[in-house]
Scaffold this active site. Structure first.
Site, PDB file in Angstrom:
ATOM      1  N   TYR A  33       4.865   9.195 -10.975  1.00  0.00           N
ATOM      2  CA  TYR A  33       3.801   8.439 -10.311  1.00  0.00           C
ATOM      3  C   TYR A  33       3.138   7.477 -11.295  1.00  0.00           C
ATOM      4  CZ  TYR A  33      -0.263   7.543  -7.305  1.00  0.00           C
ATOM      5  OH  TYR A  33      -1.228   6.951  -6.523  1.00  0.00           O
TER       6      TYR A  33
ATOM      7  N   ASN B 185       0.797  -1.219   0.000  1.00  0.00           N
ATOM      8  CA  ASN B 185       0.000   0.000   0.000  1.00  0.00           C
ATOM      9  C   ASN B 185       0.834   1.275   0.000  1.00  0.00           C
ATOM     10  OD1 ASN B 185      -2.379   1.851   0.811  1.00  0.00           O
ATOM     11  ND2 ASN B 185      -1.005   2.001   2.571  1.00  0.00           N
TER      12      ASN B 185
ATOM     13  N   LYS C 286       3.384   3.306 -10.836  1.00  0.00           N
ATOM     14  CA  LYS C 286       2.162   2.513 -10.677  1.00  0.00           C
ATOM     15  C   LYS C 286       1.961   1.563 -11.852  1.00  0.00           C
ATOM     16  CE  LYS C 286       0.801   3.858  -6.642  1.00  0.00           C
ATOM     17  NZ  LYS C 286       0.760   2.905  -5.513  1.00  0.00           N
TER      18      LYS C 286
END
Length: 244
Positions: free
Chosen positions: A149, A83, A153
């Site tokens: 980012y 997470n 991801k």
């Protein structure tokens, strides 16, 4: 079943930890600091390790120890939820801080991949491994200012696809986009200068219109899916596609 969870001290991570512990699933939380609230609410079932997951050397040293294997000993079912993550650096390429890029790649990519490998090796008694990468819509759609980012991801999505092709017996993996959640990261996004993130107004409107999901509601649905027999059928998924 036992669970390892990164970034359990706030936001979605804290809500996921609370949801797991509320279902009597022991949690080993990895983060830079401890979660005092969770420790008070769940005096039994929660173990915490203070560890900077963006420091690859420190993570490597910790994995060389026996804490993970001791926690997982004898458990037939193991869950890993990757997470922890950062959105920074935000901005066009020339404005990005070099060290922030390195930290983002270490935390968002290296740590999840290292932990995924380590968990399977540290739990020989298990016959059911479930690995969940907390992904993002940014993995599947490019946004201005979010090149780092988006890339990190997307790396998790492709890692899950490739691991699924390995067809390791007993191993299920999914890189799951949870939706837009009302967390500190969203506050950080809304405070970003427009020149660094031109889509800021979109996120401001979502907050204003009440379109953000609460961490607690998202955590409940995420854990429901994680424990469901369907988990891992798709290596890349969006939580919003499943019934609440």
């Amino acid at each position: 079943m036992k669970a390892i969870l990164t970034g359990h001290t706030r936001g979605l991570g804290a809500a996921i930890a609370g949801e797991l512990l509320g279902r009597h699933i022991p949690v080993l939380g990895l983060a830079r600091r401890r979660n005092a609230d969770l420790a008070q609410r769940f005096p039994v079932g929660l173990e915490q390790v203070e560890l900077d997951l963006a420091d690859t050397g420190s993570l490597e040293d910790w994995l060389a120890g026996d804490t993970l294997a001791t926690f997982l000993a004898g458990s037939p079912s193991v869950v890993l939820i990757n997470n922890a993550g950062v959105v920074q650096p935000v901005g066009p390429l020339g404005a990005q801080d070099i060290l922030s890029i390195a930290r983002a790649v270490a935390l968002n990519v290296a740590a999840p991949l290292m932990l995924s490998r380590a968990v399977t090796a540290a739990s020989p008694a298990a016959h059911d491994w479930r690995i969940l990468h907390v992904s993002s819509g940014a993995a599947r759609n490019a946004y201005p200012g979010w090149s780092v980012y988006c890339a990190t991801k997307a790396a998790l999505d492709h890692h899950a696809r490739a691991v699924a092709l390995d067809k390791v017996p007993g191993l299920r993996i999914c890189s799951l986009a949870p939706g837009v959640i009302d967390t500190d990261m969203q506050t950080e996004i809304r405070s970003t200068p427009m020149e660094n993130f031109p889509l800021r107004e979109r996120f401001e409107a979502m907050k204003r219109d009440g379109a953000l999901t609460s961490p607690e509601d998202c955590a409940r649905r995420l854990v429901d899916y994680l424990l469901d027999a369907r988990f891992g059928e798709m290596p890349v998924a969006d939580l919003r596609d499943f019934a609440s």
